[in-house]
Design a protein around this motif. Structure first.
Motif, PDB file in Angstrom:
ATOM      1  N   ASN A  89      -3.447  25.922  57.273  1.00  0.00           N
ATOM      2  CA  ASN A  89      -4.390  26.214  58.347  1.00  0.00           C
ATOM      3  C   ASN A  89      -5.795  26.355  57.768  1.00  0.00           C
ATOM      4  O   ASN A  89      -6.406  27.416  57.828  1.00  0.00           O
ATOM      5  N   LEU A  90      -6.284  25.288  57.184  1.00  0.00           N
ATOM      6  CA  LEU A  90      -7.605  25.307  56.570  1.00  0.00           C
ATOM      7  C   LEU A  90      -8.689  25.509  57.628  1.00  0.00           C
ATOM      8  O   LEU A  90      -8.559  25.082  58.767  1.00  0.00           O
ATOM      9  N   GLU A  91      -9.790  26.148  57.222  1.00  0.00           N
ATOM     10  CA  GLU A  91     -10.876  26.426  58.140  1.00  0.00           C
ATOM     11  C   GLU A  91     -11.566  25.124  58.559  1.00  0.00           C
ATOM     12  O   GLU A  91     -11.749  24.213  57.755  1.00  0.00           O
ATOM     13  N   MET A  92     -11.942  25.070  59.823  1.00  0.00           N
ATOM     14  CA  MET A  92     -12.586  23.875  60.341  1.00  0.00           C
ATOM     15  C   MET A  92     -13.926  23.637  59.647  1.00  0.00           C
ATOM     16  O   MET A  92     -14.653  24.577  59.329  1.00  0.00           O
ATOM     17  N   ARG A  93     -14.235  22.367  59.406  1.00  0.00           N
ATOM     18  CA  ARG A  93     -15.453  21.987  58.722  1.00  0.00           C
ATOM     19  C   ARG A  93     -16.200  20.948  59.551  1.00  0.00           C
ATOM     20  O   ARG A  93     -15.644  20.307  60.436  1.00  0.00           O
ATOM     21  N   ARG A  94     -17.474  20.811  59.228  1.00  0.00           N
ATOM     22  CA  ARG A  94     -18.286  19.853  59.970  1.00  0.00           C
ATOM     23  C   ARG A  94     -18.017  18.430  59.493  1.00  0.00           C
ATOM     24  O   ARG A  94     -18.001  18.154  58.293  1.00  0.00           O
ATOM     25  N   SER A  95     -17.820  17.550  60.433  1.00  0.00           N
ATOM     26  CA  SER A  95     -17.716  16.123  60.151  1.00  0.00           C
ATOM     27  C   SER A  95     -18.946  15.423  60.714  1.00  0.00           C
ATOM     28  O   SER A  95     -19.307  15.638  61.878  1.00  0.00           O
ATOM     29  N   VAL A  96     -19.589  14.622  59.892  1.00  0.00           N
ATOM     30  CA  VAL A  96     -20.772  13.858  60.307  1.00  0.00           C
ATOM     31  C   VAL A  96     -20.341  12.429  60.562  1.00  0.00           C
ATOM     32  O   VAL A  96     -19.866  11.736  59.659  1.00  0.00           O
ATOM     33  N   LEU A  97     -20.468  11.995  61.815  1.00  0.00           N
ATOM     34  CA  LEU A  97     -19.940  10.692  62.214  1.00  0.00           C
ATOM     35  C   LEU A  97     -20.986   9.596  62.162  1.00  0.00           C
ATOM     36  O   LEU A  97     -20.647   8.420  62.293  1.00  0.00           O
ATOM     37  N   LYS A  98     -22.250   9.977  61.983  1.00  0.00           N
ATOM     38  CA  LYS A  98     -23.322   8.986  61.920  1.00  0.00           C
ATOM     39  C   LYS A  98     -24.383   9.476  60.956  1.00  0.00           C
ATOM     40  O   LYS A  98     -24.724  10.662  60.949  1.00  0.00           O
ATOM     41  N   THR A  99     -24.899   8.605  60.138  1.00  0.00           N
ATOM     42  CA  THR A  99     -25.900   8.982  59.140  1.00  0.00           C
ATOM     43  C   THR A  99     -27.142   9.547  59.826  1.00  0.00           C
ATOM     44  O   THR A  99     -27.692   8.921  60.741  1.00  0.00           O
ATOM     45  N   PRO A 100     -27.589  10.737  59.398  1.00  0.00           N
ATOM     46  CA  PRO A 100     -28.790  11.314  60.029  1.00  0.00           C
ATOM     47  C   PRO A 100     -30.041  10.541  59.645  1.00  0.00           C
ATOM     48  O   PRO A 100     -30.073   9.846  58.625  1.00  0.00           O
ATOM     49  N   GLU A 101     -31.067  10.647  60.485  1.00  0.00           N
ATOM     50  CA  GLU A 101     -32.349  10.012  60.205  1.00  0.00           C
ATOM     51  C   GLU A 101     -33.467  10.970  60.567  1.00  0.00           C
ATOM     52  O   GLU A 101     -33.278  11.894  61.360  1.00  0.00           O
ATOM     53  N   HIS A 102     -34.634  10.757  59.974  1.00  0.00           N
ATOM     54  CA  HIS A 102     -35.774  11.594  60.278  1.00  0.00           C
ATOM     55  C   HIS A 102     -36.319  11.209  61.649  1.00  0.00           C
ATOM     56  O   HIS A 102     -36.696  10.053  61.878  1.00  0.00           O
ATOM     57  N   ARG A 103     -36.376  12.213  62.531  1.00  0.00           N
ATOM     58  CA  ARG A 103     -36.745  11.938  63.914  1.00  0.00           C
ATOM     59  C   ARG A 103     -37.048  13.259  64.629  1.00  0.00           C
ATOM     60  O   ARG A 103     -36.788  14.348  64.111  1.00  0.00           O
ATOM     61  N   LEU A 104     -37.596  13.140  65.819  1.00  0.00           N
ATOM     62  CA  LEU A 104     -37.722  14.301  66.688  1.00  0.00           C
ATOM     63  C   LEU A 104     -36.344  14.651  67.257  1.00  0.00           C
ATOM     64  O   LEU A 104     -35.574  13.760  67.639  1.00  0.00           O
ATOM     65  N   VAL A 105     -36.052  15.939  67.307  1.00  0.00           N
ATOM     66  CA  VAL A 105     -34.752  16.386  67.822  1.00  0.00           C
ATOM     67  C   VAL A 105     -34.881  16.520  69.339  1.00  0.00           C
ATOM     68  O   VAL A 105     -34.779  17.609  69.917  1.00  0.00           O
ATOM     69  N   ASP A 106     -35.106  15.380  69.998  1.00  0.00           N
ATOM     70  CA  ASP A 106     -35.449  15.397  71.424  1.00  0.00           C
ATOM     71  C   ASP A 106     -34.255  15.237  72.347  1.00  0.00           C
ATOM     72  O   ASP A 106     -34.406  15.247  73.567  1.00  0.00           O
ATOM     73  N   SER A 107     -33.052  15.111  71.771  1.00  0.00           N
ATOM     74  CA  SER A 107     -31.853  15.096  72.619  1.00  0.00           C
ATOM     75  C   SER A 107     -31.464  16.516  73.021  1.00  0.00           C
ATOM     76  O   SER A 107     -30.639  16.710  73.905  1.00  0.00           O
ATOM     77  N   THR A 108     -32.057  17.493  72.336  1.00  0.00           N
ATOM     78  CA  THR A 108     -31.836  18.904  72.646  1.00  0.00           C
ATOM     79  C   THR A 108     -33.037  19.428  73.413  1.00  0.00           C
ATOM     80  O   THR A 108     -34.180  19.257  72.982  1.00  0.00           O
ATOM     81  N   PHE A 109     -32.794  20.053  74.561  1.00  0.00           N
ATOM     82  CA  PHE A 109     -33.879  20.637  75.341  1.00  0.00           C
ATOM     83  C   PHE A 109     -33.504  22.050  75.733  1.00  0.00           C
ATOM     84  O   PHE A 109     -32.399  22.299  76.218  1.00  0.00           O
TER      85      PHE A 109
END
Length: 823
Positions: free
Chosen positions: A655-675
């Motif tokens: 029962n290992l602790e949940m970890r973050r999975s990154v499904l798409k390579t991040p890029e430098h950008r405005l974080v405008d999908s969050t409002f």
């Protein structure tokens, strides 16, 4: 300096060599020349080695200097010039917000006194059932101040099961030791339906000295029907505490005189002394305190530093606790019984009148019920002001281990008496908006204490855990404060509010406080401007995010005050945080205002404010043309999720602790999908020009139910945002990801009120949204208070129900300013 000194030494050596080589007094040049070259080489290496050693020593010395700066006070005059007996009006108070009812003085090592209680039928092993510290786990139906003026009196209601306790106090000046006071504890049934025959409640009133307080305590029966307490400390001189049964019937009393190892262990010490005793008159057993319990270190007797008196009564009954100082030579009528009742009524009437004069709620048409709610919200704020003394645990980037800050006092309000009974930097700026409206001198005293905690770098630890009582309530991982970490400089909001409300009536004493404060504000501003600046000119970045975190869906930004609010998914040095940009703009503007008031040259702050308030700069750094919102910038992807790793074959850990999975390579950008709240800051802090089309867009988004609008207030994160109400780890539920927070809703109402009153094409729209939002927020907070008995930390964006901790009468008490429209 090191390089220059070394160069000079070598140069002087060369001159000496040349003199020797050119001399002909001792023979030929051949003879003199050869030894001269050897001496020159030897001299060079000698000076080189000495210079290197000195350089290393200076380097280590400088590193040591950098290490010590974190716990070195700022070298400037203190802002607080009077405390303790020099401010007799504030000397005694309910300065122990973490207890249900306790009093102490404003001095580093105060005698503490207060109340515990329990129901004999419900006392359990381990002390469960004894009430002392405000605990969420006690599950009280209600507790909190109904009225409290921050100075001389207070009335608190506590509903505990079928019982209702009213605790009150009244102070009276006199003598030269800080005056006298009386507390009354009344016990009754909470409703008529709860009334039972022969039901008993045990009250325990204690008085204790901490390990550094000189003096003595002892029980006494001198001239009293009930065992009392007498003692002496260097500040209080000789004093007595007397107990009077003013109504009802007391069926038992007992006492405890012993040594407590620390005032954080009062309840445990009292419980450990309880024992069963046979009551021959009633042929029953009573739970009694242990009497005189002598402590020893080796063969040496230790004087008691705790005396407690237990009084058990048949409900209903009341007890008055009278503190009298031997320094009061002109004795007035003792503040007990009818005399106390009369004095309490006088203070209540005076409080009612002042409350109406300040907030005008009756004139606005509020009912008595709603005014009583507002009085309770304010009273819990000022009744939650504490006086702490101790040293924070801090860590510098230059030191491997945490070190102690210097020991210092702090006079401050707290966010929650049950969950956060200590000082928080960004919370306190919000608290000050309400406190200054009620009593500007109390607020200036609070600000002064906070800024006297500034170190040589211009840094103030964001969380203050001072003294053993405060430390006992904090998990170990939150104790150490790091000197790279900021917190929103909300005190600039408080100072701005004070200037708006009181600039024309600032007395010489108040101006003197601001004058002493100003150099520390300069150091604070400079610290922010140097340590929190971003990589791009004009930008700012919160430090303290964990770029290596693998367990968090989005690494927290605790330093911003918004904790798990989504930022760039992969923290790095390129980040630009729009909320911090706005805080710095406001800070520069307030610094310029204060400079003008104090006749100081504030041109650089005015120029910085003009620079940061320039919407072209703001838009170039933070406006998204794609999403039409203000946003952070950084290395980001929305394609993240928490997954549970697959265990290795034959692994014992299934029962290992949940970890973050990154499904798409991040890029430098405005974080405008969050409002959400962060994107509102240019509006919240009035940076957006009144004629800007972007203001029109913000008002449109604000009122959109699919984004932030709810019938209960503005939610913190829009429903369309990828992390709306998502857990940040499998153990951490969402915190700033949809819930309604009252401090930001206050800023939104303040901004709407502002834009509705300045020239611009959106005045009418701002006024319309303002009216709706004010009604929603105020109505929901009051409704939940009447339903639950508490003001809450946050509110559910779908149901309006209170959530988080309770009572939370820190910034949630700003609802009083909303009701009175005091922005």
């Amino acid at each position: 300096m090191v390089r220059q000194r070394r160069s000079q030494v070598i140069s002087d050596g060369n001159k000496a060599d040349k003199s020797t080589n050119s001399s002909s007094s001792n023979g030929s040049s051949t003879f003199n020349g050869k030894p001269g070259k050897k001496a020159n080489l030897f001299s060079y290496w000698k000076h080189f080695i000495v210079g290197t050693v000195l350089s290393i020593a200076v380097c280590f010395g400088y590193m040591g200097y950098l290490e010590t700066r974190v716990n070195t006070p700022l070298d400037d005059k203190k802002v607080v010039t009077k405390s303790g007996l020099d401010v007799p009006d504030l000397f005694w108070g309910t300065y122990r917000p973490g207890t249900y009812f306790g009093l102490k003085t404003r001095e580093p090592h105060s005698m503490v006194t207060g109340l515990m209680w329990y129901f004999p039928r419900q006392l359990r092993l381990g002390g469960d059932g004894i009430r002392h510290w405000c605990e969420q786990s006690d599950n009280l139906e209600k507790f909190g101040w109904l009225q409290h003026d921050a100075h001389n009196f207070g009335i608190q209601e506590i509903i505990d099961g079928p019982f209702r306790l009213l605790t009150s106090f009244v102070k009276r000046p006199g003598g030269f030791r800080g005056g006298e006071w009386t507390s009354r504890i009344s016990v009754d049934f909470s409703t008529a339906d709860d009334r039972m025959v022969d039901e008993e409640v045990s009250l325990i009133w204690y008085t204790a000295l901490d390990e550094e307080t000189m003096g003595y305590l002892e029980p006494t029966n001198s001239a009293t029907k009930i065992t009392g307490i007498r003692g002496k400390t260097p500040t209080l001189g000789e004093f007595t505490l007397k107990f009077t049964n003013t109504t009802g019937l007391l069926v038992h009393e007992s006492f405890l005189s012993t040594t407590v190892p620390g005032i954080d262990l009062l309840k445990e010490t009292v419980f450990a002394s309880l024992r069963l005793s046979q009551d021959k008159s009633q042929k029953s057993e009573k739970i009694v305190l242990g009497g005189q319990l002598t402590s020893f270190i080796g063969n040496e007797k230790i004087n008691p530093n705790l005396v407690a008196i237990q009084l058990t009564g048949k409900v209903p009954f009341a007890v008055d606790v009278v503190f009298e100082s031997a320094s009061s030579s002109n004795k007035q009528e003792t503040l007990v019984g009818k005399t106390y009742t009369k004095a309490l009524a006088w203070h209540k009437n005076r409080f009612d009148q002042k409350f109406e004069d300040v907030f005008g709620l009756k004139a606005k048409g509020y009912s008595e019920k709603h005014i009583a709610f507002a009085q309770a919200a304010l009273s819990n704020m000022v009744g939650g002001i504490g006086y702490f003394y101790g040293a924070s645990k801090v860590q510098s980037t230059y030191s491997e281990e945490p070190v102690n800050y210097w020991r210092a006092p702090l006079y401050t309000a707290v966010p929650s008496r049950s969950f956060f009974p200590r000082g928080f930097l960004w919370d306190e700026g919000f608290h000050g908006l309400l406190i200054s409206e009620w009593d500007v001198d109390v607020e200036l005293d609070i600000i002064s204490h906070w800024f006297d905690l500034m170190n040589a770098e211009g840094w103030i630890p964001r969380e203050q855990i001072l003294g053993v009582e405060a430390l006992a309530k904090v998990p170990a991982e939150f104790v150490v404060q790091k000197n790279t970490n900021a917190n929103p400089p909300t005190f600039f909001l408080t100072l701005d509010h004070i200037l708006d409300r009181f600039e024309d009536s600032l007395t010489d004493d108040r101006l003197a406080v601001l004058d002493r404060l100003y150099p520390r504000l300069q150091a604070w501003y400079a610290w922010f401007n140097s340590t929190q600046k971003g990589a791009t000119a004009g930008s700012y970045r919160w430090r303290g995010r964990d770029a290596d975190s693998q367990l968090e869906l989005n690494p927290k930004t605790l330093t911003s005050g918004l904790d798990d609010y989504p930022r760039a998914s992969h923290p790095d040095a390129s980040e630009r945080h729009v909320d911090l940009y706005c805080w710095m703009a406001v800070a520069a503007r307030v610094m310029a205002r204060l400079a003008d008031l104090l006749a100081i040259d504030g041109r650089r702050y005015r120029q910085t404010a003009e620079y940061l308030f320039d919407n072209e700069l703001l838009d170039s750094l933070h406006w998204s043309e794609y999403a039409n919102v203000y946003a952070d910038y950084g290395l980001h992807t929305d394609a993240v999720k928490l997954t549970r790793p697959t265990p290795l074959p034959r692994s014992q850990n299934r029962n290992l602790e949940m970890r973050r999975s990154v499904l798409k390579t991040p890029e430098h950008r405005l974080v405008d999908s969050t409002f959400g709240y962060v994107g509102l800051f240019p509006f919240l802090l009035h940076l957006v020009r009144p004629d800007s089309p972007k203001l029109g867009r913000i008002l449109q988004d604000l009122r959109n139910p699919e984004l932030l609008w709810t019938p209960f207030g503005l939610r913190s994160l829009s429903k369309s945002s990828p992390l709306y109400m998502r857990r940040n780890t499998e153990h951490d539920p969402p915190y700033w990801r949809g819930q309604i927070w009252i401090n930001v809703n206050f800023l939104a109402l303040r901004a709407l009120h502002h834009y509705a009153r300045v020239e611009g094409p959106y005045r009418v729209k701002a006024q319309s949204v303002y009216g709706e939002l004010r009604e929603n927020v105020v109505g929901n907070v009051m409704r939940r208070y009447f339903e639950t008995g508490f003001v809450w930390e946050q509110y559910n964006d779908r149901t309006g129900e209170g959530s988080g901790c309770k009572p939370f009468t820190g910034w949630s008490a700003l609802v009083v300013l909303m009701m009175g429209e005091r922005y």
